[in-house]
Design an enzyme around this catalytic site. Structure first.
Site, PDB file in Angstrom:
ATOM      1  N   THR A  14       0.811  -1.208   0.000  1.00  0.00           N
ATOM      2  CA  THR A  14       0.000   0.000   0.000  1.00  0.00           C
ATOM      3  C   THR A  14       0.846   1.260   0.000  1.00  0.00           C
ATOM      4  O   THR A  14       2.001   1.243   0.404  1.00  0.00           O
ATOM      5  CB  THR A  14      -0.946   0.038   1.211  1.00  0.00           C
ATOM      6  OG1 THR A  14      -2.005   0.922   0.930  1.00  0.00           O
ATOM      7  CG2 THR A  14      -0.245   0.460   2.468  1.00  0.00           C
ATOM      8  N   CYS A  58       7.306   1.466  -6.818  1.00  0.00           N
ATOM      9  CA  CYS A  58       7.071   0.472  -5.759  1.00  0.00           C
ATOM     10  C   CYS A  58       6.246  -0.699  -6.296  1.00  0.00           C
ATOM     11  O   CYS A  58       5.134  -0.505  -6.778  1.00  0.00           O
ATOM     12  CB  CYS A  58       6.346   1.129  -4.589  1.00  0.00           C
ATOM     13  SG  CYS A  58       5.951  -0.026  -3.261  1.00  0.00           S
TER      14      CYS A  58
END
EC number: 3.4.25.2
Length: 181
Positions: A7, A169
Site C-alpha cells: 500500500t 514500488c
C-alpha cells in the site's frame, strides 16, 4: 512491528485543501489479491480523512476506535489521536494490531502507529505532506518536489506523486482513490 507491504497512502495539504490518496493493491505474500481496495475514508461526518497501511481488519477496528475518540473529544484531532495511541499501546489486544493510520482535518495531518507514536510532520514549503506504506518514500519525495516547485493544486500534487510511487514500488498500483476536504 514488521514493515508493511501492499500500500501507499499519501496526504497533501495546500491552500486550505487537504487530499488523501491511496492505491488499490492488496498483496498477500508475493501475490496480488486485489487491485481496487479502498484504503482511505471519511470519519466524523466527513470532517476527518483517514487512511491505513497494514492488516485490513486491524485498520477497520482502529478506524472505529478512532471515530469514538473523536466523538469523546469534540472532534479534536490531536487529542483523539493521542488518546487512541495511549489505548493502542497499553491494551493487550490492541497491541497486536498491525496497522498504521494517517488522519487529517483542515488543520492537522497526523501519523499513528502501534508503537504509540503520534507524529505531526513538519510543514514543507507550499503545504504539508505525509505518507505511509511501502511506497511512502517515493510519494513523499514527489509531493514535496511538486509543492516546492509548482503551483499545482493539492489534488493534482497527490495524483502525480501517487503515480510516481506506483511506477517505482512493486507493492503499489495506479488504481487510486481520493478523499478531499
Amino acid at each position: 512491528m514488521r514493515p508493511f507491504h501492499g500500500t501507499t497512502v499519501l496526504c497533501v495539504r495546500r491552500d486550505g485543501k487537504v487530499v488523501m490518496a491511496s492505491d488499490g493493491q492488496v498483496t498477500l505474500d508475493k501475490t496480488v489479491m486485489k487491485s481496487t481496495a479502498r484504503k482511505v475514508r471519511r470519519l466524523a461526518e466527513g470532517a476527518v480523512l483517514a487512511g491505513f497501511a497494514g492488516a485490513t481488519a486491524d485498520a477497520f477496528q482502529l478506524f472505529e476506535l478512532f471515530e469514538k475518540k473523536l466523538k469523546e473529544h469534540a472532534r479534536s484531532l490531536p487529542r483523539a489521536a493521542v488518546e487512541l495511541a495511549k489505548q493502542w499501546r497499553t491494551d493487550r489486544m490492541l497491541r497486536r494490531l498491525e496497522a498504521m493510520l494517517v488522519v487529517a482535518d483542515r488543520e492537522h495531518i497526523l501519523v499513528l502507529s502501534g508503537a504509540g507514536d503520534v507524529i505531526e510532520p513538519d510543514p514543507v514549503p507550499g503545504g504539508g505532506v505525509v505518507a505511509i506504506g511501502s511506497g511512502a518514500p517515493y510519494a513523499v519525495a514527489a509531493a514535496r518536489a511538486l509543492l516546492g516547485h509548482s503551483a499545482l493544486p493539492a489534488r493534482q500534487v497527490a495524483e502525480e506523486a501517487m503515480k510516481l510511487a506506483a511506477e517505482i514500488c512493486i507493492y503499489t498500483n495506479a488504481n487510486l482513490t481520493f478523499e478531499e476536504l
